[in-house]
Scaffold this active site. Structure first.
Site, PDB file in Angstrom:
ATOM      1  N   HIS A  55       2.303   4.462   2.563  1.00  0.00           N
ATOM      2  CA  HIS A  55       1.111   3.652   2.310  1.00  0.00           C
ATOM      3  C   HIS A  55       1.123   3.332   0.820  1.00  0.00           C
ATOM      4  O   HIS A  55       1.609   4.147   0.025  1.00  0.00           O
ATOM      5  CB  HIS A  55      -0.178   4.435   2.574  1.00  0.00           C
ATOM      6  N   ASP A  58       0.092   6.323  -1.057  1.00  0.00           N
ATOM      7  CA  ASP A  58       0.966   7.510  -1.052  1.00  0.00           C
ATOM      8  C   ASP A  58       1.862   7.435  -2.278  1.00  0.00           C
ATOM      9  O   ASP A  58       2.222   8.451  -2.873  1.00  0.00           O
ATOM     10  CB  ASP A  58       1.894   7.539   0.167  1.00  0.00           C
ATOM     11  N   MET A  89       9.856   0.751   6.212  1.00  0.00           N
ATOM     12  CA  MET A  89       8.499   0.348   6.609  1.00  0.00           C
ATOM     13  C   MET A  89       7.498   0.711   5.521  1.00  0.00           C
ATOM     14  O   MET A  89       7.680   1.700   4.805  1.00  0.00           O
ATOM     15  CB  MET A  89       8.140   1.069   7.925  1.00  0.00           C
ATOM     16  N   GLU A 182      -0.750  -0.741  15.142  1.00  0.00           N
ATOM     17  CA  GLU A 182      -0.814   0.614  15.714  1.00  0.00           C
ATOM     18  C   GLU A 182      -2.208   0.890  16.258  1.00  0.00           C
ATOM     19  O   GLU A 182      -3.199   0.809  15.533  1.00  0.00           O
ATOM     20  CB  GLU A 182      -0.447   1.629  14.624  1.00  0.00           C
ATOM     21  N   LYS A 184      -5.158   3.300  18.280  1.00  0.00           N
ATOM     22  CA  LYS A 184      -5.619   4.690  18.415  1.00  0.00           C
ATOM     23  C   LYS A 184      -7.026   4.633  19.016  1.00  0.00           C
ATOM     24  O   LYS A 184      -7.832   3.787  18.609  1.00  0.00           O
ATOM     25  CB  LYS A 184      -5.642   5.350  17.036  1.00  0.00           C
ATOM     26  N   GLU A 218       2.141   5.135  18.934  1.00  0.00           N
ATOM     27  CA  GLU A 218       2.272   6.549  18.540  1.00  0.00           C
ATOM     28  C   GLU A 218       1.979   7.447  19.735  1.00  0.00           C
ATOM     29  O   GLU A 218       0.949   7.289  20.407  1.00  0.00           O
ATOM     30  CB  GLU A 218       1.317   6.868  17.389  1.00  0.00           C
ATOM     31  N   HIS A 221      -1.496   9.137  19.947  1.00  0.00           N
ATOM     32  CA  HIS A 221      -2.650   8.271  20.163  1.00  0.00           C
ATOM     33  C   HIS A 221      -2.833   7.923  21.629  1.00  0.00           C
ATOM     34  O   HIS A 221      -3.967   7.847  22.122  1.00  0.00           O
ATOM     35  CB  HIS A 221      -2.519   7.006  19.308  1.00  0.00           C
ATOM     36  N   ASP A 246       6.038   5.592  16.367  1.00  0.00           N
ATOM     37  CA  ASP A 246       5.616   6.819  15.698  1.00  0.00           C
ATOM     38  C   ASP A 246       5.763   7.985  16.671  1.00  0.00           C
ATOM     39  O   ASP A 246       5.020   8.101  17.660  1.00  0.00           O
ATOM     40  CB  ASP A 246       4.146   6.717  15.251  1.00  0.00           C
ATOM     41  N   ASP A 256      -6.637  14.434  16.635  1.00  0.00           N
ATOM     42  CA  ASP A 256      -5.266  13.973  16.390  1.00  0.00           C
ATOM     43  C   ASP A 256      -4.443  15.087  15.756  1.00  0.00           C
ATOM     44  O   ASP A 256      -4.629  15.431  14.596  1.00  0.00           O
ATOM     45  CB  ASP A 256      -5.349  12.758  15.453  1.00  0.00           C
ATOM     46  N   ASP A 258      -0.921  15.407  15.599  1.00  0.00           N
ATOM     47  CA  ASP A 258       0.324  15.034  14.905  1.00  0.00           C
ATOM     48  C   ASP A 258       1.354  16.160  14.924  1.00  0.00           C
ATOM     49  O   ASP A 258       1.927  16.532  13.895  1.00  0.00           O
ATOM     50  CB  ASP A 258       0.031  14.617  13.447  1.00  0.00           C
ATOM     51  N   ASP A 288       5.789  10.500  12.788  1.00  0.00           N
ATOM     52  CA  ASP A 288       4.460  10.492  12.162  1.00  0.00           C
ATOM     53  C   ASP A 288       3.747  11.777  12.549  1.00  0.00           C
ATOM     54  O   ASP A 288       2.856  11.793  13.396  1.00  0.00           O
ATOM     55  CB  ASP A 288       3.666   9.263  12.622  1.00  0.00           C
TER      56      ASP A 288
HETATM   57  C1  GLT Z   1      -2.386   8.166   9.461  1.00  0.00           C
HETATM   58  C2  GLT Z   1      -2.449   7.935  10.935  1.00  0.00           C
HETATM   59  C3  GLT Z   1      -1.166   7.462  11.474  1.00  0.00           C
HETATM   60  C4  GLT Z   1      -0.767   6.115  10.967  1.00  0.00           C
HETATM   61  C5  GLT Z   1      -0.471   6.103   9.531  1.00  0.00           C
HETATM   62  C6  GLT Z   1      -0.249   4.681   9.083  1.00  0.00           C
HETATM   63  S1  GLT Z   1      -1.605   6.946   8.579  1.00  0.00           S
HETATM   64  O1  GLT Z   1      -1.725   9.357   9.193  1.00  0.00           O
HETATM   65  O2  GLT Z   1      -2.846   9.131  11.594  1.00  0.00           O
HETATM   66  O3  GLT Z   1      -1.127   7.466  12.861  1.00  0.00           O
HETATM   67  O4  GLT Z   1       0.450   5.766  11.579  1.00  0.00           O
HETATM   68  O5  GLT Z   1      -1.364   4.129   8.499  1.00  0.00           O
HETATM   69 MN    MN Z   2       0.917   6.764  13.344  1.00  0.00          MN
HETATM   70 MN    MN Z   3      -1.580  10.232  14.505  1.00  0.00          MN
END
Ligand code: GLT
Ligand code: MN
Ligand code: MN
Length: 388
Positions: A55, A58, A89, A182, A184, A218, A221, A246, A256, A258, A288
């Site tokens: 980002h 970041d 990316m 993306e 979510k 992702e 998500h 992702d 979430d 991750d 991700d």
């Molecule tokens: C954030 C989010 C991710 C996105 C990223 C891109 S940032 O961590 O949870 O799923 O892909 O903005």
């Molecule tokens: Mn993501």
């Molecule tokens: Mn995520």
């Protein structure tokens, strides 16, 4: 022994925000110290990643001076050169700063919407400066807690107008860039717009330049929404819209998480990796995800190595599945064609419709056939557990 070490051709990438995640959550502060972007690039080089994504903030803090920004970019560029990592990316942080508390492109306040455009154009310039070819849009704050506050229709219109504007911006500047949207379902907003891959695919068809816009699905998500991720990915792929992915993992119905790829639903991860490999998906495999809060930076490396290793192990299992005589014989039997029925399929004609309508089907006979999916699934489990 099969080689499960990551190679550039695997296109394994991580975000600065993933290995740089310091383990804070809504209930506790950071457990790991800060690392600079350059330090994170060296860490990724050490574990064998191919690329690093970021980002805008970041890389460059939102309040950095021009001189600070130049110094950070110089260190980052040197780290890329030293490690051979590339930046496939980039994306914009349109969610952390308090200004985005009511959204970015869909905020009710026009000054927020205009600032979001300004910030994104600058972030696109930054991404392109480092060679990014894919630009991700994750609308972290595009949503509501109370639907009294905003029109859901107006929000979609605002999203469309912003995407159209930014597509034109990229074209106007002759940037070699594709956009990947993306979805979510929730978090951080109570409910987010365009909450799934399917919503996003439909939205893209309404844009002025649909050809330059695809999706960045992702795992976590879609799992949050209780959906089959691979099915969504397959639909995006079939539509020519799988521009990025992702990879991570997630228990359904939770915040979430991750998690590391395959660490929760190994079987779903297997079907996903098998799908990507079978169709020849050629883009980045972006992880991700982030390490457990229990870990120090050695644990972060374990996490990153684990993501890539699991992918390669599952790729190997997929090859084993495809080469398994018994499985392939079962699949051939399951998918056996009936040449006598071939004239009934394909493009419509009145004659074909009449022929289908007058055909007599042996309904009980057809329905009584066992399909052997139990056997097939157990063979899959045997492969996955290494017992076959
Ligand atoms: C954030 C989010 C991710 C996105 C990223 C891109 S940032 O961590 O949870 O799923 O892909 O903005
Ligand atoms: Mn993501
Ligand atoms: Mn995520």
């Amino acid at each position: 022994m099969t080689d499960f070490s990551p190679k550039p051709e695997h296109k394994f990438t991580f975000g600065l925000w993933t290995v740089g995640n310091r383990g804070s959550d809504p209930f506790g502060s950071a457990v790991r110290g800060h690392k600079t972007p350059a330090e994170l690039v060296y860490l990724l080089g050490e574990v064998g990643a191919y690329g690093v994504n970021f980002h805008d903030n970041d890389l460059i803090p939102i309040d950095a001076t021009l001189a600070e920004a130049e110094a950070i970019k110089k260190d980052f560029r040197n780290a890329l050169k030293d490690t051979g990592l590339i930046v496939p990316m980039a994306t914009t942080n349109l969610f952390s700063d308090p200004i985005f508390k009511d959204g970015a492109f869909t905020a009710n306040d026009p000054s927020v919407r205009a600032y979001a455009l300004q910030k994104t154009m600058q972030a696109i310039d930054l991404g392109v400066e480092f060679g990014a070819k894919t630009y991700v849009f994750w609308g972290g704050r595009e949503g509501t807690e109370t639907d009294s506050s905003k029109s859901a229709v107006e929000s979609i219109k605002r999203s469309r107008e912003a995407m159209n504007f930014l597509c034109e911006y990229a074209l106007d500047n002759k940037y070699d860039l594709k956009f990947a949207l993306e979805s979510k379902p929730n978090e951080p907003r109570g409910d987010m717009y365009n909450p799934t891959i399917g919503h996003m695919l439909a939205f893209i068809t309404t844009l002025d330049h649909p050809e330059m816009v695809g999706v960045n699905p992702e795992v976590a998500h879609e799992h949050m929404a209780g959906l089959n991720f691979m099915h969504g990915v397959a639909q995006a792929w079939e539509a020519g819209k799988l521009f990025h992915i992702d990879l991570n993992d997630q228990y359904p119905g939770r915040y979430d998480q991750d998690l590391r790829l395959g660490s929760r639903d190994l079987k779903a991860a297997f079907y996903l990796v098998k799908f990507l490999e079978d169709v020849g998906y050629n883009g980045s495999r972006h992880f991700d995800a982030h390490a457990y809060r229990t870990e120090d930076y050695e644990g972060v490396k374990d996490f990153a190595r684990g993501c890539m290793r699991t992918y390669l192990v599952l790729k190997d299992k997929a090859a084993q599945f495809n080469a398994d005589g018994e499985i392939q014989a079962l699949l051939a039997e399951i998918n056996a064609d009936n040449p006598g029925l071939a004239p009934y399929f394909g493009k419509y004609s009145p004659e074909k419709a009449a022929a289908i309508k007058s055909h007599s089907f042996d309904r009980p006979g057809i329905a009584s056939r066992g399909l052997k999916y139990e056997r097939l699934d157990q063979l899959t489990i045997d492969i996955l557990t290494g017992t076959r």
